[in-house]
Design a protein around this motif. Sequence first.
Motif, PDB file in Angstrom:
ATOM      1  N   ASN A  44       0.822  -1.208   0.000  1.00 50.65           N
ATOM      2  CA  ASN A  44       0.000   0.000   0.000  1.00 50.65           C
ATOM      3  C   ASN A  44       0.855   1.256   0.000  1.00 50.65           C
ATOM      4  N   SER A  45       1.617   1.485   1.072  1.00 47.64           N
ATOM      5  CA  SER A  45       2.407   2.721   1.148  1.00 47.64           C
ATOM      6  C   SER A  45       3.785   2.490   1.748  1.00 47.64           C
ATOM      7  N   ASN A  46       4.706   3.349   1.325  1.00 47.37           N
ATOM      8  CA  ASN A  46       6.073   3.357   1.847  1.00 47.37           C
ATOM      9  C   ASN A  46       6.431   4.820   2.090  1.00 47.37           C
ATOM     10  N   ASN A  47       6.628   5.187   3.347  1.00 49.56           N
ATOM     11  CA  ASN A  47       6.942   6.568   3.709  1.00 49.56           C
ATOM     12  C   ASN A  47       8.298   6.617   4.397  1.00 49.56           C
ATOM     13  N   ALA A  48       9.201   7.431   3.841  1.00 49.77           N
ATOM     14  CA  ALA A  48      10.544   7.557   4.409  1.00 49.77           C
ATOM     15  C   ALA A  48      10.900   9.032   4.523  1.00 49.77           C
ATOM     16  N   GLY A  49      11.421   9.420   5.686  1.00 50.11           N
ATOM     17  CA  GLY A  49      11.847  10.803   5.902  1.00 50.11           C
ATOM     18  C   GLY A  49      13.129  10.855   6.694  1.00 50.11           C
ATOM     19  N   GLY A  50      13.935  11.872   6.429  1.00 48.46           N
ATOM     20  CA  GLY A  50      15.193  12.023   7.147  1.00 48.46           C
ATOM     21  C   GLY A  50      14.998  12.159   8.646  1.00 48.46           C
ATOM     22  N   ILE A  51      13.905  12.789   9.064  1.00 56.24           N
ATOM     23  CA  ILE A  51      13.588  12.925  10.488  1.00 56.24           C
ATOM     24  C   ILE A  51      12.400  12.031  10.847  1.00 56.24           C
ATOM     25  N   ALA A  52      11.253  12.196  10.161  1.00 60.44           N
ATOM     26  CA  ALA A  52      10.035  11.427  10.457  1.00 60.44           C
ATOM     27  C   ALA A  52       9.548  10.711   9.206  1.00 60.44           C
ATOM     28  N   GLY A  53       9.240   9.423   9.334  1.00 56.32           N
ATOM     29  CA  GLY A  53       8.703   8.667   8.206  1.00 56.32           C
ATOM     30  C   GLY A  53       7.264   9.050   7.928  1.00 56.32           C
ATOM     31  N   ASP A  54       6.418   8.971   8.945  1.00 56.27           N
ATOM     32  CA  ASP A  54       5.003   9.308   8.823  1.00 56.27           C
ATOM     33  C   ASP A  54       4.576   9.979  10.119  1.00 56.27           C
ATOM     34  N   GLY A  55       3.986  11.162   9.995  1.00 53.57           N
ATOM     35  CA  GLY A  55       3.564  11.897  11.185  1.00 53.57           C
ATOM     36  C   GLY A  55       2.138  12.384  11.078  1.00 53.57           C
ATOM     37  N   PHE A  56       1.313  12.027  12.062  1.00 53.54           N
ATOM     38  CA  PHE A  56      -0.058  12.517  12.144  1.00 53.54           C
ATOM     39  C   PHE A  56      -0.095  13.601  13.209  1.00 53.54           C
ATOM     40  N   GLN A  57      -0.375  14.819  12.798  1.00 57.56           N
ATOM     41  CA  GLN A  57      -0.382  15.982  13.686  1.00 57.56           C
ATOM     42  C   GLN A  57       0.937  16.098  14.464  1.00 57.56           C
ATOM     43  N   VAL A  58       2.030  15.989  13.734  1.00 59.38           N
ATOM     44  CA  VAL A  58       3.368  16.067  14.313  1.00 59.38           C
ATOM     45  C   VAL A  58       4.005  17.392  13.922  1.00 59.38           C
ATOM     46  N   THR A  59       4.656  18.040  14.876  1.00 64.47           N
ATOM     47  CA  THR A  59       5.418  19.249  14.606  1.00 64.47           C
ATOM     48  C   THR A  59       6.893  18.879  14.569  1.00 64.47           C
ATOM     49  N   VAL A  60       7.543  19.205  13.467  1.00 61.96           N
ATOM     50  CA  VAL A  60       8.976  18.967  13.325  1.00 61.96           C
ATOM     51  C   VAL A  60       9.630  20.334  13.187  1.00 61.96           C
ATOM     52  N   SER A  61      10.545  20.661  14.095  1.00 63.67           N
ATOM     53  CA  SER A  61      11.150  21.992  14.063  1.00 63.67           C
ATOM     54  C   SER A  61      12.633  21.963  14.386  1.00 63.67           C
ATOM     55  N   ASN A  62      13.363  22.864  13.699  1.00 61.22           N
ATOM     56  CA  ASN A  62      14.795  23.067  13.902  1.00 61.22           C
ATOM     57  C   ASN A  62      15.600  21.775  13.784  1.00 61.22           C
ATOM     58  N   CYS A  63      15.387  21.067  12.685  1.00 61.23           N
ATOM     59  CA  CYS A  63      16.077  19.816  12.417  1.00 61.23           C
ATOM     60  C   CYS A  63      16.739  19.880  11.042  1.00 61.23           C
ATOM     61  N   TYR A  64      17.722  19.009  10.825  1.00 58.80           N
ATOM     62  CA  TYR A  64      18.274  18.888   9.487  1.00 58.80           C
ATOM     63  C   TYR A  64      18.631  17.443   9.190  1.00 58.80           C
ATOM     64  N   ASN A  65      18.777  17.157   7.893  1.00 66.16           N
ATOM     65  CA  ASN A  65      19.096  15.815   7.443  1.00 66.16           C
ATOM     66  C   ASN A  65      20.117  15.874   6.313  1.00 66.16           C
ATOM     67  N   ILE A  66      21.147  15.033   6.412  1.00 67.27           N
ATOM     68  CA  ILE A  66      22.096  14.888   5.306  1.00 67.27           C
ATOM     69  C   ILE A  66      22.125  13.445   4.797  1.00 67.27           C
ATOM     70  N   GLY A  67      21.289  12.570   5.375  1.00 64.32           N
ATOM     71  CA  GLY A  67      21.253  11.166   4.969  1.00 64.32           C
ATOM     72  C   GLY A  67      20.348  10.929   3.775  1.00 64.32           C
ATOM     73  N   THR A  68      20.687   9.970   2.942  1.00 63.75           N
ATOM     74  CA  THR A  68      19.894   9.619   1.770  1.00 63.75           C
ATOM     75  C   THR A  68      18.548   9.038   2.188  1.00 63.75           C
ATOM     76  N   VAL A  69      17.477   9.417   1.466  1.00 64.30           N
ATOM     77  CA  VAL A  69      16.119   8.983   1.776  1.00 64.30           C
ATOM     78  C   VAL A  69      15.482   8.410   0.508  1.00 64.30           C
ATOM     79  N   SER A  70      14.798   7.246   0.640  1.00 63.96           N
ATOM     80  CA  SER A  70      14.115   6.669  -0.515  1.00 63.96           C
ATOM     81  C   SER A  70      12.876   5.888  -0.093  1.00 63.96           C
ATOM     82  N   ALA A  71      11.867   5.853  -0.998  1.00 64.95           N
ATOM     83  CA  ALA A  71      10.637   5.082  -0.797  1.00 64.95           C
ATOM     84  C   ALA A  71      10.227   4.506  -2.147  1.00 64.95           C
ATOM     85  N   SER A  72       9.874   3.205  -2.166  1.00 62.78           N
ATOM     86  CA  SER A  72       9.508   2.589  -3.439  1.00 62.78           C
ATOM     87  C   SER A  72       8.711   1.311  -3.230  1.00 62.78           C
TER      88      SER A  72
END
Length: 195
Positions: A44-72
């Motif tokens: 059905n679904s594939n969710n990938a994020g440098g900080i959060a993969g899947d967030g429901f009503q999530v606040t993401v603040s003052n973060c960074y990512n340098i890692g590779t991200v992929s979904a397939s």
Amino acid sequence: RFNGEVTATKSTDNYAGGIAGLSFSSTLSNCYNVGTVSASEGTNSNNAGGIAGDGFQVTVSNCYNIGTVSASGGTYDYAGGIAGYNSGNVKNCYWLESIATAGVGEGSVDSLTCSSFTAGQGRGTSKDFTYVIGNITNTGTLLDALNAWVDHYNAKNGEGGNTNNETPDFLHWSQPHISYNQGYPVLGDAPPAPP
């Protein structure tokens, strides 16, 4: 900080994040990811994020990512430098421009306070990174942007926003030598440069 590899596979829905894979009504602040994140083979679904993969009503603040991200591999595949999918707020978050085409694969993001950066801007050798803190546009480095948010947030807490010490002040970031964390900002004091 996360440094390694996160992989989510073989479920109907896969969620992989450098800090949190699946989050509900939460806050992720002042963190960073340098590891590889991938979600695949979900029918059905594939969710990938440098900080959060899947967030429901999530606040993401003052973060960074340098890692590779992929979904397939699924009907819905969302990959983002910060979040794969997010229905909350993403602000003052940044990702290395070479690792993702978007900050959030699907969902809401404030493009004024969430953008990609170059390696030079992240390592402090290029001072042409544009960022917005408190509706004020500034130019500098990734380190400048991260610490400007910390100063803004901590000052807001000091003006009565933090009653009964519910939320501690955030630490400042520092710029390490290129031999540590690839030269990208770290929380707190950076280790000294090698002799």
